[in-house]
Scaffold this motif. Structure first.
Motif, PDB file in Angstrom:
ATOM      1  N   THR A 191       7.069   0.624   1.554  1.00 28.25           N
ATOM      2  CA  THR A 191       8.121   1.271   2.352  1.00 28.25           C
ATOM      3  C   THR A 191       9.374   1.563   1.515  1.00 28.25           C
ATOM      4  O   THR A 191      10.124   2.485   1.810  1.00 28.25           O
ATOM      5  CB  THR A 191       8.508   0.405   3.578  1.00 28.25           C
ATOM      6  OG1 THR A 191       8.804  -0.919   3.131  1.00 28.25           O
ATOM      7  CG2 THR A 191       7.376   0.349   4.577  1.00 28.25           C
ATOM      8  N   GLY A 231       9.136   2.304  -1.745  1.00 23.07           N
ATOM      9  CA  GLY A 231       8.743   3.116  -2.902  1.00 23.07           C
ATOM     10  C   GLY A 231       8.828   2.351  -4.204  1.00 23.07           C
ATOM     11  O   GLY A 231       8.956   2.931  -5.278  1.00 23.07           O
ATOM     12  N   TYR A 284      -0.200   7.013   0.489  1.00 18.32           N
ATOM     13  CA  TYR A 284       0.359   5.781   1.060  1.00 18.32           C
ATOM     14  C   TYR A 284       0.713   5.971   2.538  1.00 18.32           C
ATOM     15  O   TYR A 284       0.572   5.059   3.339  1.00 18.32           O
ATOM     16  CB  TYR A 284       1.624   5.368   0.299  1.00 18.32           C
ATOM     17  CG  TYR A 284       1.350   4.680  -1.019  1.00 18.32           C
ATOM     18  CD1 TYR A 284       0.800   3.401  -1.047  1.00 18.32           C
ATOM     19  CD2 TYR A 284       1.628   5.309  -2.232  1.00 18.32           C
ATOM     20  CE1 TYR A 284       0.554   2.759  -2.257  1.00 18.32           C
ATOM     21  CE2 TYR A 284       1.376   4.680  -3.438  1.00 18.32           C
ATOM     22  CZ  TYR A 284       0.839   3.405  -3.448  1.00 18.32           C
ATOM     23  OH  TYR A 284       0.592   2.779  -4.638  1.00 18.32           O
ATOM     24  N   PHE A 285       1.201   7.173   2.875  1.00 16.28           N
ATOM     25  CA  PHE A 285       1.701   7.423   4.238  1.00 16.28           C
ATOM     26  C   PHE A 285       1.029   8.630   4.865  1.00 16.28           C
ATOM     27  O   PHE A 285       0.598   9.554   4.155  1.00 16.28           O
ATOM     28  CB  PHE A 285       3.208   7.721   4.214  1.00 16.28           C
ATOM     29  CG  PHE A 285       4.071   6.577   3.806  1.00 16.28           C
ATOM     30  CD1 PHE A 285       4.309   5.521   4.671  1.00 16.28           C
ATOM     31  CD2 PHE A 285       4.683   6.574   2.561  1.00 16.28           C
ATOM     32  CE1 PHE A 285       5.129   4.484   4.310  1.00 16.28           C
ATOM     33  CE2 PHE A 285       5.507   5.528   2.177  1.00 16.28           C
ATOM     34  CZ  PHE A 285       5.734   4.480   3.057  1.00 16.28           C
ATOM     35  N   ASN A 327       6.603   9.453   6.736  1.00 13.83           N
ATOM     36  CA  ASN A 327       6.440   8.076   6.230  1.00 13.83           C
ATOM     37  C   ASN A 327       6.302   7.097   7.397  1.00 13.83           C
ATOM     38  O   ASN A 327       6.671   5.928   7.284  1.00 13.83           O
ATOM     39  CB  ASN A 327       7.609   7.689   5.324  1.00 13.83           C
ATOM     40  CG  ASN A 327       8.927   7.723   6.073  1.00 13.83           C
ATOM     41  OD1 ASN A 327       8.967   8.133   7.244  1.00 13.83           O
ATOM     42  ND2 ASN A 327       9.987   7.279   5.430  1.00 13.83           N
ATOM     43  N   ILE A 385       1.410   3.818   7.661  1.00 14.80           N
ATOM     44  CA  ILE A 385       0.913   3.335   6.370  1.00 14.80           C
ATOM     45  C   ILE A 385      -0.616   3.369   6.399  1.00 14.80           C
ATOM     46  O   ILE A 385      -1.240   2.837   7.328  1.00 14.80           O
ATOM     47  CB  ILE A 385       1.416   1.898   6.099  1.00 14.80           C
ATOM     48  CG1 ILE A 385       2.944   1.896   5.974  1.00 14.80           C
ATOM     49  CG2 ILE A 385       0.767   1.327   4.840  1.00 14.80           C
ATOM     50  CD1 ILE A 385       3.554   0.497   5.852  1.00 14.80           C
TER      51      ILE A 385
END
Ligand SMILES: [Zn+2]
Length: 258
Positions: free
Chosen positions: A65, A67, A227-228, A232, A235
């Motif tokens: 979250t 980065g 990742y997202f 965002n 996850i």
């Protein structure tokens, strides 16, 4: 001969390419389709340790979250559906390796009678040959015990229903009442939710908007290259099972993420 050469090629490729750097979240369900020996999971972790750093799930989520991606491969675990063997077989092995996992549970499964559990087995767990015989859920006492030992407890919905197309009332049962049931039965206040079935095409922005009122972190089990998803807001986790051949898991860990 061709098979032999293919084997040599794959072996060489496997040795050359290790897991890709970054954070990998592996999401599993069961030790085996029937029964289950924790040794299979221990064997998998033993094979990953030389190539990956095993980390706690909170560290994995925090790094994703923010980065804050490491230069080395890091692996964390989650498990969905709340089967009893998560307590008896999976959590003890994780603890041997000094890590934890997030366990996404179904209050309806825990509190359901035999008829309810049989329906859930036939309509959800038996599909696609995932489970051949019914498996029992963890009791509330065991959920509480896992939390006390440092594992994370999240919601996987109340009844493992697809969330798109539900009425607002039914959606509230899955999202809000499931978290409320966890709080009522254990005192645990969770703000993590893993979507039932995990597929991104079973998730929509209106559902995410409702989920975000209650939960801080939402998880799919899809599109592992990224990742997202949904900006965002969700996850992505990589599906695996502890009984899969180690080579399968290593293959997925080689994939680039971004
Ligand atoms: Zn599930």
């Amino acid at each position: 001969m061709r098979l032999f050469l293919r084997h040599i090629f794959l072996s060489a490729a496997g040795k050359l390419a290790g897991p890709s750097p970054g954070i990998h979240i592996l999401n599993g369900h069961i030790l085996a389709r029937e029964g289950g020996d924790p040794a299979v999971f221990r064997r998998l972790l033993n094979s990953l340790v030389p190539e990956c750093r095993l980390i706690r799930i909170e560290e994995a989520v925090d790094r994703i979250t923010k980065g804050n991606f490491p230069d080395e491969p890091c692996v964390a675990f989650t498990f969905d559906d709340g089967f009893e063997e998560h307590y008896t077989g999976i959590a003890p092995v994780l603890e041997e390796f000094g890590i934890n996992a997030a366990f996404f549970i179904l209050p309806g499964f825990i509190g359901g009678d035999e008829t309810y559990r049989d329906h859930l087995h036939r309509s959800v767990f038996r599909k696609d040959g995932f489970l051949t015989i019914p498996k029992a859920p963890m009791s509330w006492a065991r959920v509480n015990e896992l939390h006390r030992r440092g594992h994370v407890i999240g919601s996987h919905g109340m009844h493992h229903r697809p969330l798109t197309g539900l009425s607002p009332e039914a959606l509230a049962v899955e999202l809000d009442e499931s978290a409320e049931a966890i709080r009522r039965e254990t005192g645990i206040i969770t703000d993590w939710f893993a979507f039932p079935f995990g597929r991104l095409d079973g998730i929509s922005q209106p559902v995410i908007d409702v989920a975000k009122r209650r939960y801080h972190c939402l998880f799919s089990q899809d599109d592992y290259r990224h990742y997202f998803s949904f900006g965002n807001q969700v996850i992505n986790r990589r599906h695996f099972e502890p009984f899969w051949p180690v080579s399968h898991v290593r293959f997925f860990l080689r994939g680039e993420r971004g």
